[in-house]
Design a protein around this motif. Structure first.
Motif, PDB file in Angstrom:
ATOM      1  N   ILE A   1      66.099  17.092-107.905  1.00  0.00           N
ATOM      2  CA  ILE A   1      66.897  18.539-108.739  1.00  0.00           C
ATOM      3  C   ILE A   1      67.407  19.838-107.612  1.00  0.00           C
ATOM      4  N   ALA A   2      66.290  20.212-108.064  1.00  0.00           N
ATOM      5  CA  ALA A   2      65.778  21.958-107.225  1.00  0.00           C
ATOM      6  C   ALA A   2      66.874  21.625-105.616  1.00  0.00           C
ATOM      7  N   ASN A   3      65.753  20.536-105.281  1.00  0.00           N
ATOM      8  CA  ASN A   3      66.307  20.632-103.838  1.00  0.00           C
ATOM      9  C   ASN A   3      67.719  20.347-103.733  1.00  0.00           C
ATOM     10  N   GLU A   4      68.547  19.758-104.105  1.00  0.00           N
ATOM     11  CA  GLU A   4      69.621  19.213-103.386  1.00  0.00           C
ATOM     12  C   GLU A   4      70.702  20.492-104.247  1.00  0.00           C
ATOM     13  N   ASN A   5      70.574  21.244-105.219  1.00  0.00           N
ATOM     14  CA  ASN A   5      71.508  22.017-105.365  1.00  0.00           C
ATOM     15  C   ASN A   5      70.670  24.170-105.429  1.00  0.00           C
ATOM     16  N   GLN A   6      69.740  23.737-104.135  1.00  0.00           N
ATOM     17  CA  GLN A   6      69.283  24.876-104.144  1.00  0.00           C
ATOM     18  C   GLN A   6      70.604  25.972-102.740  1.00  0.00           C
ATOM     19  N   THR A   7      70.943  25.476-102.742  1.00  0.00           N
ATOM     20  CA  THR A   7      72.324  26.040-101.374  1.00  0.00           C
ATOM     21  C   THR A   7      73.520  26.141-102.405  1.00  0.00           C
ATOM     22  N   LYS A   8      73.023  26.417-103.777  1.00  0.00           N
ATOM     23  CA  LYS A   8      74.011  26.330-104.621  1.00  0.00           C
ATOM     24  C   LYS A   8      74.474  28.344-104.907  1.00  0.00           C
ATOM     25  N   SER A   9      73.701  28.989-104.393  1.00  0.00           N
ATOM     26  CA  SER A   9      73.302  30.651-105.510  1.00  0.00           C
ATOM     27  C   SER A   9      72.191  31.484-105.139  1.00  0.00           C
ATOM     28  N   SER A  10      71.847  31.869-104.899  1.00  0.00           N
ATOM     29  CA  SER A  10      70.535  32.525-104.356  1.00  0.00           C
ATOM     30  C   SER A  10      69.474  32.662-105.315  1.00  0.00           C
ATOM     31  N   THR A  11      70.072  32.397-106.425  1.00  0.00           N
ATOM     32  CA  THR A  11      69.395  32.245-108.234  1.00  0.00           C
ATOM     33  C   THR A  11      68.747  30.771-107.986  1.00  0.00           C
ATOM     34  N   HIS A  12      69.357  30.107-107.243  1.00  0.00           N
ATOM     35  CA  HIS A  12      68.704  28.234-107.247  1.00  0.00           C
ATOM     36  C   HIS A  12      67.715  28.215-105.978  1.00  0.00           C
ATOM     37  N   LYS A  13      68.655  29.148-105.290  1.00  0.00           N
ATOM     38  CA  LYS A  13      67.299  28.663-103.892  1.00  0.00           C
ATOM     39  C   LYS A  13      65.853  29.140-104.673  1.00  0.00           C
ATOM     40  N   LYS A  14      65.320  30.536-105.926  1.00  0.00           N
ATOM     41  CA  LYS A  14      64.519  30.738-105.477  1.00  0.00           C
ATOM     42  C   LYS A  14      64.298  30.229-106.899  1.00  0.00           C
ATOM     43  N   LEU A  15      64.766  29.371-107.879  1.00  0.00           N
ATOM     44  CA  LEU A  15      64.576  28.259-108.412  1.00  0.00           C
ATOM     45  C   LEU A  15      63.858  26.889-107.836  1.00  0.00           C
ATOM     46  N   TYR A  16      64.306  26.598-107.203  1.00  0.00           N
ATOM     47  CA  TYR A  16      63.553  25.406-106.018  1.00  0.00           C
ATOM     48  C   TYR A  16      62.194  26.248-105.700  1.00  0.00           C
ATOM     49  N   ASP A  17      62.570  27.012-105.297  1.00  0.00           N
ATOM     50  CA  ASP A  17      61.216  28.222-104.000  1.00  0.00           C
ATOM     51  C   ASP A  17      59.813  28.182-105.451  1.00  0.00           C
ATOM     52  N   THR A  18      60.527  28.363-106.950  1.00  0.00           N
ATOM     53  CA  THR A  18      59.577  28.520-108.082  1.00  0.00           C
ATOM     54  C   THR A  18      58.649  27.238-107.993  1.00  0.00           C
ATOM     55  N   ILE A  19      59.883  26.580-108.925  1.00  0.00           N
ATOM     56  CA  ILE A  19      59.344  24.554-109.159  1.00  0.00           C
ATOM     57  C   ILE A  19      58.511  23.959-107.710  1.00  0.00           C
ATOM     58  N   ASP A  20      58.524  23.592-106.462  1.00  0.00           N
ATOM     59  CA  ASP A  20      58.489  23.717-105.115  1.00  0.00           C
ATOM     60  C   ASP A  20      56.457  24.256-105.194  1.00  0.00           C
ATOM     61  N   ARG A  21      56.782  26.033-105.273  1.00  0.00           N
ATOM     62  CA  ARG A  21      55.012  26.161-105.450  1.00  0.00           C
ATOM     63  C   ARG A  21      54.123  25.809-106.929  1.00  0.00           C
ATOM     64  N   LEU A  22      54.859  25.844-108.519  1.00  0.00           N
ATOM     65  CA  LEU A  22      54.642  24.756-109.549  1.00  0.00           C
ATOM     66  C   LEU A  22      53.764  23.838-109.043  1.00  0.00           C
ATOM     67  N   VAL A  23      54.633  22.965-108.112  1.00  0.00           N
ATOM     68  CA  VAL A  23      54.286  21.666-107.764  1.00  0.00           C
ATOM     69  C   VAL A  23      52.960  21.772-107.081  1.00  0.00           C
ATOM     70  N   THR A  24      53.227  22.742-105.866  1.00  0.00           N
ATOM     71  CA  THR A  24      51.542  22.831-105.083  1.00  0.00           C
ATOM     72  C   THR A  24      50.267  23.314-106.557  1.00  0.00           C
ATOM     73  N   MET A  25      50.813  24.370-107.568  1.00  0.00           N
ATOM     74  CA  MET A  25      49.522  24.882-107.697  1.00  0.00           C
ATOM     75  C   MET A  25      49.152  23.461-109.183  1.00  0.00           C
ATOM     76  N   ASP A  26      50.424  22.936-109.288  1.00  0.00           N
ATOM     77  CA  ASP A  26      49.732  21.807-110.445  1.00  0.00           C
ATOM     78  C   ASP A  26      49.370  20.813-110.158  1.00  0.00           C
ATOM     79  N   LYS A  27      49.126  20.207-108.667  1.00  0.00           N
ATOM     80  CA  LYS A  27      48.462  19.379-108.441  1.00  0.00           C
ATOM     81  C   LYS A  27      46.943  19.880-107.779  1.00  0.00           C
TER      82      LYS A  27
END
Length: 322
Positions: free
Chosen positions: A95-121
């Motif tokens: 969902i974050a990936n699909e919405n990351q182009t909507k705003s700079s905040t959406h992009k930051k949220l995508y980057d945050t979640i992407d990093r969280l997924v890596t750390m979580d794994k």
């Protein structure tokens, strides 16, 4: 529902906060946070008549600040890749990936979640003692050794201490530099974790490698003795009230993760965690620019008063006076 939402002093029922988030009513977000402090299970709950959870809506609307605060709630029941009920099902990273182009905040949220997924794994591999998988990920990014998502209790070194896996620790230490001063979410060194589980030899080995780790553990022992000898009566009464009404999880929400004492001046840092102002300011004054809870680099060092927790505590103290 009007009566529930009009009184900001009370947490809400699931249906009420779900409706607020779905409507993206920004004026009520403090109330959402307050409710999730008490009912963290609401975050990933999905009503029968909808395909998304509150978590999915937070991501969809790009609510980065609220997202960071929510995932830092102590003991939150957080399932990072919770799926929607849609077909095809989607997790928050998609969902974050699909919405990351909507705003700079959406992009930051995508980057945050992407990093969280890596750390979580990575941390999950450590928890399950899958050392080969940890090794593969460290070959790509050795910084992972000293990182974890905010909702995870242990870093890799604590999982190794819990499992008494000295061999794995020595193997991985040749690939990365473990930060021996890292603390769990409840502020314990790796040696303290090892000692608690009777892995005395490994605990002593860790402290032989790091005098700083030993010093931290000894300081914790002194602080524990001090707290046991001289509990502040006012805080004792409030603690009892919190435990009676909300249990240990609620008490954690009103306790500074650095001082382990009830908040007096709670502030939120950019990592989403709430701290006692004097304690986190001392941390920052020492030149630290990483979160004391996740070791992730801070986006800024602004301290924002946590009015939700401050107001709730004020009400509890007033109640004790009556």
């Amino acid at each position: 529902m009007a009566s529930s939402t009009s009184n900001n002093r009370e947490s809400l029922a699931f249906e009420d906060i779900y409706d607020i988030v779905k409507r993206n009513d920004k004026t009520q977000y403090d109330l959402i946070y307050r409710t999730l402090l008490a009912k963290s299970e609401y975050l990933t709950l999905m009503p029968d008549n909808d395909n998304y959870s509150i978590l999915h809506y937070l991501v969809m609307y790009g609510l980065l600040d609220l997202f960071n605060k929510v995932i830092a709630i102590p003991n939150i029941r957080f399932i990072l890749l919770t799926k929607t009920a849609t077909k095809p099902q989607k997790d928050i990273l998609q969902i974050a990936n699909e919405n990351q182009t909507k705003s700079s905040t959406h992009k930051k949220l995508y980057d945050t979640i992407d990093r969280l997924v890596t750390m979580d794994k990575f941390v999950e591999y450590g928890k399950n003692n899958q050392i080969n998988e940890c090794r593969k990920m460290l070959q790509q990014d050795e910084d992972l050794a000293n990182l974890k998502p905010p909702y995870r209790k242990y870093y890799l070194i604590h999982h190794l201490a819990f499992a008494d896996n000295k061999n794995a620790f020595d193997q991985l230490r040749s690939m990365c530099n473990f930060d021996m001063k890292l603390l769990t979410n409840d502020k314990k060194t790796a040696s303290e974790v090892a000692f608690e589980h009777n892995h005395t030899r490994f605990a002593s080995y860790l402290e032989s490698l790091s005098p700083e780790m030993r010093a931290i553990r000894e300081q914790h022992d002194k602080e524990k003795d001090k707290r046991n000898q001289a509990k502040i009566k006012r805080d004792e009464q409030v603690e009892k009230e919190i435990l009676t009404t909300g249990g240990n999880n609620m008490l954690d929400c009103f306790t500074c993760p650095l001082t382990k004492e009830i908040f007096h001046d709670p502030v939120v840092l950019s990592d989403g965690f709430t701290y006692e102002r004097s304690a986190i300011q001392q941390w920052l004054d020492l030149g630290n620019r990483r979160s004391p809870m996740t070791n992730i680099e801070l986006t800024n060092v602004t301290l924002v008063p946590n009015m939700v927790i401050k107001q709730a505590l004020s009400e509890l103290y007033e109640k004790q006076k009556k």
